[in-house]
Design a protein around this motif. Sequence first.
Motif, PDB file in Angstrom:
ATOM      1  N   HIS A   1       0.804  -1.223   0.000  1.00 22.82           N
ATOM      2  CA  HIS A   1       0.000   0.000   0.000  1.00 22.82           C
ATOM      3  C   HIS A   1       0.838   1.274   0.000  1.00 22.82           C
ATOM      4  N   SER A   2       2.156   1.139  -0.013  1.00 19.90           N
ATOM      5  CA  SER A   2       2.973   2.321  -0.276  1.00 19.90           C
ATOM      6  C   SER A   2       2.920   2.705  -1.750  1.00 19.90           C
ATOM      7  N   LEU A   3       2.476   1.778  -2.596  1.00 19.02           N
ATOM      8  CA  LEU A   3       2.356   2.029  -4.037  1.00 19.02           C
ATOM      9  C   LEU A   3       0.907   2.185  -4.477  1.00 19.02           C
ATOM     10  N   TYR A   4       0.008   1.431  -3.874  1.00 19.62           N
ATOM     11  CA  TYR A   4      -1.396   1.426  -4.289  1.00 19.62           C
ATOM     12  C   TYR A   4      -2.221   2.367  -3.406  1.00 19.62           C
ATOM     13  N   TRP A   5      -3.413   2.662  -3.881  1.00 20.62           N
ATOM     14  CA  TRP A   5      -4.325   3.532  -3.131  1.00 20.62           C
ATOM     15  C   TRP A   5      -4.512   2.994  -1.717  1.00 20.62           C
ATOM     16  N   THR A   6      -4.497   3.904  -0.745  1.00 21.35           N
ATOM     17  CA  THR A   6      -4.574   3.434   0.628  1.00 21.35           C
ATOM     18  C   THR A   6      -5.167   4.475   1.561  1.00 21.35           C
ATOM     19  N   ASP A   7      -5.617   3.995   2.687  1.00 21.30           N
ATOM     20  CA  ASP A   7      -5.898   4.781   3.884  1.00 21.30           C
ATOM     21  C   ASP A   7      -5.753   3.820   5.056  1.00 21.30           C
ATOM     22  N   LEU A   8      -6.024   4.292   6.274  1.00 21.40           N
ATOM     23  CA  LEU A   8      -5.772   3.411   7.417  1.00 21.40           C
ATOM     24  C   LEU A   8      -6.682   2.195   7.444  1.00 21.40           C
ATOM     25  N   ARG A   9      -7.801   2.215   6.693  1.00 23.44           N
ATOM     26  CA  ARG A   9      -8.671   1.041   6.616  1.00 23.44           C
ATOM     27  C   ARG A   9      -7.946  -0.158   6.026  1.00 23.44           C
ATOM     28  N   MET A  10      -6.963   0.095   5.183  1.00 28.48           N
ATOM     29  CA  MET A  10      -6.270  -0.989   4.494  1.00 28.48           C
ATOM     30  C   MET A  10      -5.456  -1.863   5.435  1.00 28.48           C
ATOM     31  N   ARG A  11      -5.164  -1.379   6.634  1.00 31.52           N
ATOM     32  CA  ARG A  11      -4.394  -2.206   7.564  1.00 31.52           C
ATOM     33  C   ARG A  11      -5.279  -3.138   8.388  1.00 31.52           C
ATOM     34  N   ALA A  12      -6.588  -3.024   8.256  1.00 38.68           N
ATOM     35  CA  ALA A  12      -7.500  -3.836   9.063  1.00 38.68           C
ATOM     36  C   ALA A  12      -7.231  -5.340   8.949  1.00 38.68           C
ATOM     37  N   PRO A  13      -6.970  -5.891   7.747  1.00 39.93           N
ATOM     38  CA  PRO A  13      -6.762  -7.346   7.675  1.00 39.93           C
ATOM     39  C   PRO A  13      -5.586  -7.862   8.496  1.00 39.93           C
ATOM     40  N   VAL A  14      -4.576  -7.023   8.741  1.00 42.65           N
ATOM     41  CA  VAL A  14      -3.395  -7.508   9.463  1.00 42.65           C
ATOM     42  C   VAL A  14      -3.390  -7.053  10.922  1.00 42.65           C
ATOM     43  N   VAL A  15      -4.516  -6.642  11.443  1.00 45.81           N
ATOM     44  CA  VAL A  15      -4.580  -6.324  12.873  1.00 45.81           C
ATOM     45  C   VAL A  15      -4.166  -7.530  13.731  1.00 45.81           C
ATOM     46  N   PRO A  16      -4.529  -8.788  13.375  1.00 44.02           N
ATOM     47  CA  PRO A  16      -3.991  -9.906  14.163  1.00 44.02           C
ATOM     48  C   PRO A  16      -2.464  -9.942  14.195  1.00 44.02           C
ATOM     49  N   ALA A  17      -1.813  -9.603  13.098  1.00 45.09           N
ATOM     50  CA  ALA A  17      -0.349  -9.559  13.079  1.00 45.09           C
ATOM     51  C   ALA A  17       0.166  -8.426  13.950  1.00 45.09           C
ATOM     52  N   ILE A  18      -0.477  -7.256  13.870  1.00 48.28           N
ATOM     53  CA  ILE A  18      -0.111  -6.139  14.736  1.00 48.28           C
ATOM     54  C   ILE A  18      -0.232  -6.555  16.195  1.00 48.28           C
ATOM     55  N   ALA A  19      -1.332  -7.230  16.520  1.00 46.66           N
ATOM     56  CA  ALA A  19      -1.584  -7.647  17.902  1.00 46.66           C
ATOM     57  C   ALA A  19      -0.503  -8.597  18.401  1.00 46.66           C
ATOM     58  N   LEU A  20      -0.082  -9.535  17.573  1.00 44.61           N
ATOM     59  CA  LEU A  20       0.908 -10.516  18.002  1.00 44.61           C
ATOM     60  C   LEU A  20       2.296  -9.900  18.157  1.00 44.61           C
ATOM     61  N   VAL A  21       2.651  -8.986  17.268  1.00 46.94           N
ATOM     62  CA  VAL A  21       3.942  -8.307  17.419  1.00 46.94           C
ATOM     63  C   VAL A  21       3.938  -7.462  18.685  1.00 46.94           C
ATOM     64  N   ALA A  22       2.848  -6.708  18.905  1.00 48.85           N
ATOM     65  CA  ALA A  22       2.759  -5.880  20.103  1.00 48.85           C
ATOM     66  C   ALA A  22       2.781  -6.742  21.364  1.00 48.85           C
ATOM     67  N   ALA A  23       2.070  -7.862  21.334  1.00 47.63           N
ATOM     68  CA  ALA A  23       2.039  -8.743  22.506  1.00 47.63           C
ATOM     69  C   ALA A  23       3.414  -9.314  22.804  1.00 47.63           C
ATOM     70  N   GLY A  24       4.232  -9.478  21.772  1.00 49.12           N
ATOM     71  CA  GLY A  24       5.578  -9.994  21.978  1.00 49.12           C
ATOM     72  C   GLY A  24       6.432  -9.097  22.845  1.00 49.12           C
ATOM     73  N   ALA A  25       6.077  -7.816  22.942  1.00 47.90           N
ATOM     74  CA  ALA A  25       6.824  -6.906  23.807  1.00 47.90           C
ATOM     75  C   ALA A  25       6.685  -7.278  25.276  1.00 47.90           C
ATOM     76  N   LEU A  26       5.632  -8.029  25.620  1.00 48.48           N
ATOM     77  CA  LEU A  26       5.409  -8.423  27.010  1.00 48.48           C
ATOM     78  C   LEU A  26       6.034  -9.766  27.345  1.00 48.48           C
ATOM     79  N   ALA A  27       6.608 -10.426  26.351  1.00 51.19           N
ATOM     80  CA  ALA A  27       7.179 -11.762  26.575  1.00 51.19           C
ATOM     81  C   ALA A  27       8.640 -11.647  26.962  1.00 51.19           C
ATOM     82  N   SER A  28       9.061 -12.502  27.873  1.00 48.04           N
ATOM     83  CA  SER A  28      10.461 -12.551  28.278  1.00 48.04           C
ATOM     84  C   SER A  28      11.283 -13.242  27.203  1.00 48.04           C
ATOM     85  N   GLU A  29      12.441 -12.680  26.898  1.00 48.80           N
ATOM     86  CA  GLU A  29      13.326 -13.294  25.904  1.00 48.80           C
ATOM     87  C   GLU A  29      13.872 -14.627  26.400  1.00 48.80           C
ATOM     88  N   ARG A  30      13.924 -14.828  27.706  1.00 50.50           N
ATOM     89  CA  ARG A  30      14.585 -16.017  28.252  1.00 50.50           C
ATOM     90  C   ARG A  30      13.622 -17.110  28.686  1.00 50.50           C
TER      91      ARG A  30
END
Length: 403
Positions: A362-391
């Motif tokens: 979407h850096s090339l194609y028409w976009t707005d913030l609605r276009m990120r809706a399908p990957v909200v599960p991916a956003i959620a999992l990356v963000a949740a990883g901040a709470l996980a211990s590396e060890r």
Amino acid sequence: MALLILLIGLAFRAALMLPFRHEPPSDPDNYLVLARSLADGQGFRVADRPTAYRPPLYPLALAPGVTLLGLPATAWVVTLHLASGAVAIGLTGLAARRWGLPDRATALAMIVVACDPVLVSQARGVMTEPMASALVAAVLASVGPVPTIGEALRTGLLAGLAALCRPSLLPAALLIVTAVVFLSPGRWLRRAVRGVVMLAALTLTMAPWAIRNAVVLGSPVWTTTHGGYTLFLANNSAYYDDVLKGPMPVWTGPNQARWFAEVNQRAEGMPEPQADRWFRLQAVRVMIDRPTEAARATLERVGRFWAVAPSSAVYSRGLRWLTAAWTIPLWGVLVLGLVRRSTWQWPRIAAPMALLSLALVHSLYWTDLRMRAPVVPAIALVAAGALASERSRHPCHTRPAAT
């Protein structure tokens, strides 16, 4: 806790669909029209012409409801969107557990998918985002710590379905295949076999649609004939002049109307695949002829994709503040997740691959913030990883089957 989060997410979605009691949901992209054509046994047709302008999976899911209830099949749309929401929330939680995230991180991931305003708001219309987000969550939940051949097959199939629902997700599927080959556990041959199986499953899932288009339209279109148009919509001289050089935060007005009329007139009578190629060629020519504006437009689209609030030209101040109050802290946690080394290791790398590949598209194609809706599960999992211990990560996996 998981059940409570699920119920909250469904309640938010149901509340947004309450207006459907008085008026049918909006169908700006003619998915119900396609579903009606399918229900009548006519195949994918609009205005009595065969089409591949829209992806096939969502209208296929709508068609049974149209058959049973007729148009606008409101109860079916509500049920489909609620089911998609439940699947997205639940499978995001499953992915977090399979990847070894702790309980609080798993809860955070589910809360993000349950409550994210960009994703939740898409339940209001007849749009692909709810189903696409559920399929993205399914792909991520299918990615195991030590993938077996069966998991590779399943992940490829689900990735193919996601691409047939939302074609912009296809690059994410290809990146996950690449990650399987180079980053998943095991010897090189075993990793290569997993990648081949996943790619084969992806290809075979999408092949019937490509074969249908080759027979009906004369060209083996694997996704849609809509891509060239959306590329040209985001990269044309009128848009550059109005938005990049002018005062418009959202492209509208007489120049836009004139552009629509001109391009529709030029494409009139062309077969869909030919029109798709013509639109793409025009967009590429504009980007080559005006490289500075093309670069600025790319940066502007990146900003829109990651925007913390929708445009002030379209949405109320209160709604924008509410969205920003949610998104700004989420982006902060997302950045913390992205800088964790474990985020870029198997299997958790699948989430940033899905997220960043869609942002790149979407850096090339028409976009707005609605276009990120399908990957909200991916956003959620990356963000949740901040709470996980590396060890203290203990991914849930079983011993892989012999290859």
